[in-house]
Motif scaffolding. Structure first.
Motif: not given
Length: 656
Positions: A384, A390, A392-394, A622, A634, A636, A641-642, A647
């Motif tokens: 981060k 960037v 992401e927390e998925i 996550k 992107w 998620p 993931h992305v 995407t």
């Protein structure tokens, strides 16, 4: 005389329409307007662009100026020549035939004259001048990027490239779960619903024992041949015959036959009424392969012919460079859902996850495309802080790690013993140690949020070692010889192995924490970390364990909704519980006629697990998913993931 005049007038009007002159003079408000951005800036057009027959037409001079191109107008022939950086496009008003660098092409719509200005098809002209075009249907907006787009650079670490074969990892994972080179009949949506894939529609029979698919009429293999119903029939029979992965094993158990009707209709007939389960599991994760390639292949696990990677996905395999361990894929010009804006994917293997993440932080790659191998929470803060990334927390779909109880062993076959173990575990410690806090404390129902049918009303697991001790005392598990360790009610020594796979560090760490937690309440527990093959054989085939620290995958949780495969002692399952109530719930899940029925059965499964504890989710993690900010759009995808199908069609370069 008057009749003759009317006839002459009618002929003249028809002639004007045929040449496109009168049509070109129609007012622009007769068709929907569109907006056009070139590298983020609106084109300077006095008359706004508009849409005709699904194509955007734009004033040629405004477009050319934005692209840095030169326009030559020839009044006599009504022709337009557009030149930029050695590329040349020639069009004629009212004529759908166009020339691009000397090659003749048929356009969907012809150029027109509107309010004294020449309008040309935006996508055709832009792409033939080397620009890229993204259409936003919601905004009726075309976004043009005049410079050639850079490749999307992705990393992989879990599996090395070996054979260029879609039925071997990592191609198997990318084809079936991320829809890169191949496409299944239906595709998981970002929230785990189902969307049309190679099938444009499908219908479940009233008895739940068959699904009929209508195959898209414009789908083609990357070698130019059409995708047919026979290809689908062949694919399902081929996966079944060779028992390829979980999908092939499942088909071997449930597939009766596949029928075709003409070139586009396929009926998959099942032995049992499991159509909904089949759709959500196998149909959404089994890529279709071309019969004309694979019909001659006896051993799909060793084939490496030049046609092995022929597919029908949004990207086409071009080559693999062993020196850099990089696979090169280009956007499929003929993909039935349209060509992705990303022109090329470069997919590179890294020996370690740390090396991959370092390349990501240095800007050498844009994202990681791995199946179930996202970086742990311990990496999140550093990622981060990295400029250009960037994170992401998925929510995860799989449960990693999980604790499975062996019902074939004593005393883990006792409900009160399992309850005591559940209370002894320090879930917050596990969350911190395994995920660095990036997740949440798990619920007693095991099934994580994100799985269809998840029940948020069930309580979370709690850490209460004193209550665990009281339960064991009441059940007769007490320390009889004063050595600090409990014996059985019969006075026998207890020694409880916590079995796991030695090669997976986070599972070993979780097993160590569980073992220490159990020792704190007087149970003699120890970690039994086994080599991968031995551990898998003990867990899945022999099912010979007391406590098993294991993991479930996203596909495992979707194909066996709620994770029931890890609980039940039944054919084609991995668990050890034979409780009739559990087996009946599983039957309801498998035989559900609708998604709503299946979700309700999954909720009943969670209630059973919360009460009987055949397994415990040790954390609900996550997924940490970093990606470059050089691309925007992107998408998620829950549990993954992305890097996914959605995407590919949403990604655009960031305009700064």
């Amino acid at each position: 005389m008057r009749l003759r005049a009317l006839r002459l007038l009618a002929s003249f009007v028809i002639l004007l329409f045929a040449t496109g002159i009168l049509w070109g003079a129609l007012p622009v408000f007769a068709t929907p307007e569109a907006s056009v951005l070139v590298d983020g800036q609106s084109i300077a057009a006095g008359v706004p662009p508009f849409i005709e027959n699904g194509r955007t037409l734009v004033p040629v001079r405004a477009l050319a100026e934005s692209l840095g191109a030169k326009v030559i107008w020839e009044e006599k022939e009504k022709t337009i020549t557009i030149e930029a950086e050695g590329k040349k496009v020639k069009l004629q008003i009212g004529n759908r035939l166009a020339s691009s660098d000397g090659r003749t092409t048929v356009m969907e719509v012809a150029p027109r004259i509107v309010q004294g200005r020449a309008f040309v098809p935006l996508r055709f002209v832009s792409e033939h001048l080397g620009a890229a075009v993204k259409w936003d249907a919601q905004k009726s907006q075309a976004r043009v990027y005049k410079k050639s787009l850079r490749p999307l650079r992705l990393g992989i670490q879990k599996d090395k490239f070996t054979l260029m074969n879609p039925l071997l990892r990592p191609w198997y994972d990318s084809a079936n779960f991320f829809v890169v080179t191949h496409t299944p009949l239906v595709i998981y949506t970002p929230d785990m619903g189902l969307a049309p894939g190679l099938a444009e529609s499908w219908e479940i029979s009233p008895d739940g024992k068959s699904v009929t698919f209508l195959i898209r009429g414009n789908a083609r293999w990357s070698d130019g041949k059409p995708v047919t119903a026979e290809d689908v029939k062949f694919s399902y029979e081929y996966w079944k015959k060779h028992k390829l992965y979980t999908q092939g094993t499942y088909l071997d158990a449930v597939l009766d036959r596949v029928e075709t009707v003409g070139e586009r209709e396929v009926k998959v007939v099942l032995k049992e009424p499991v159509a909904v389960l089949f759709l959500k599991g196998t149909a959404a994760s089994l890529s279709i392969i071309p019969e004309h390639v694979w019909c001659k292949v006896e051993d799909p696990r060793t084939y490496d012919g030049p046609d092995a990677m022929v597919g029908c996905g949004p990207f086409v395999f071009e080559r693999y460079d062993p020196a850099t361990q990089t696979a090169y894929l280009r956007a499929n010009e003929d993909y039935f859902a349209g060509k992705p804006l990303v022109p090329e994917i470069q997919w590179r293997y890294f020996e370690t996850l740390d090396a991959l993440l370092l390349a990501l932080q240095k800007g050498e790659i844009d994202a990681q495309m791995d199946y179930v191998n996202n970086p742990g929470g311990a990496y999140a803060d550093a990622l981060k802080r990295t400029k250009g990334l960037v994170v992401e927390e998925i929510p995860a779909l799989g449960v990693r790690p999980t604790l499975v109880f062996g019902y074939r062993q004593y005393p883990t076959n006792l409900r009160e013993f399992r309850e005591a173990v559940s209370l002894a575990i320090d879930y917050q410690l596990l969350l911190n140690a395994i995920c660095a806090g990036h997740g949440e404390l798990p619920g007693r129902g095991f099934t994580p949020p994100g799985i269809p049918g998840y029940d948020p009303t069930l309580p979370r697991h709690r850490h209460d070692p004193e209550q665990a001790k009281r339960i064991l005392d009441a059940a007769g598990f007490v320390d009889r010889d004063g050595d600090g360790l409990r014996e059985t009610p019969q006075g026998e020594k207890l020694s409880i192995p916590v079995t796991t796979e030695a090669g997976l560090a986070e599972l070993v760490r979780a097993a160590e924490i569980v073992s220490l937690n159990l020792k704190s309440i007087g149970l003699d527990a120890f970690v039994e970390a086994l080599e991968s093959t031995v551990a898998s054989d003990k867990a899945n085939r022999a099912r010979d364990y007391h406590l098993l620290v294991w993991r479930t995958t996203p596909y495992g949780m979707l194909a066996k909704p709620g994770g029931y495969s890890y609980f039940a002692d039944a054919p084609a399952q991995y668990g050890t519980c034979k409780d009739p109530e559990l087996l009946e719930i599983i039957r309801e899940i498998e035989y559900a006629r609708t998604s709503a029925e299946q979700d309700e059965a999954v909720r009943r499964l969670q209630a059973f697990v919360a009460r009987e504890l055949p397994a415990i989710a040790l954390v609900w993690r996550k997924e940490i998913v970093p990606h470059s900010d050089r691309w925007t759009g992107w998408v998620p995808m829950v549990g993954y993931h992305v890097c996914n199908y959605w995407t590919w069609f949403n990604l655009e370069p960031t305009v700064k």
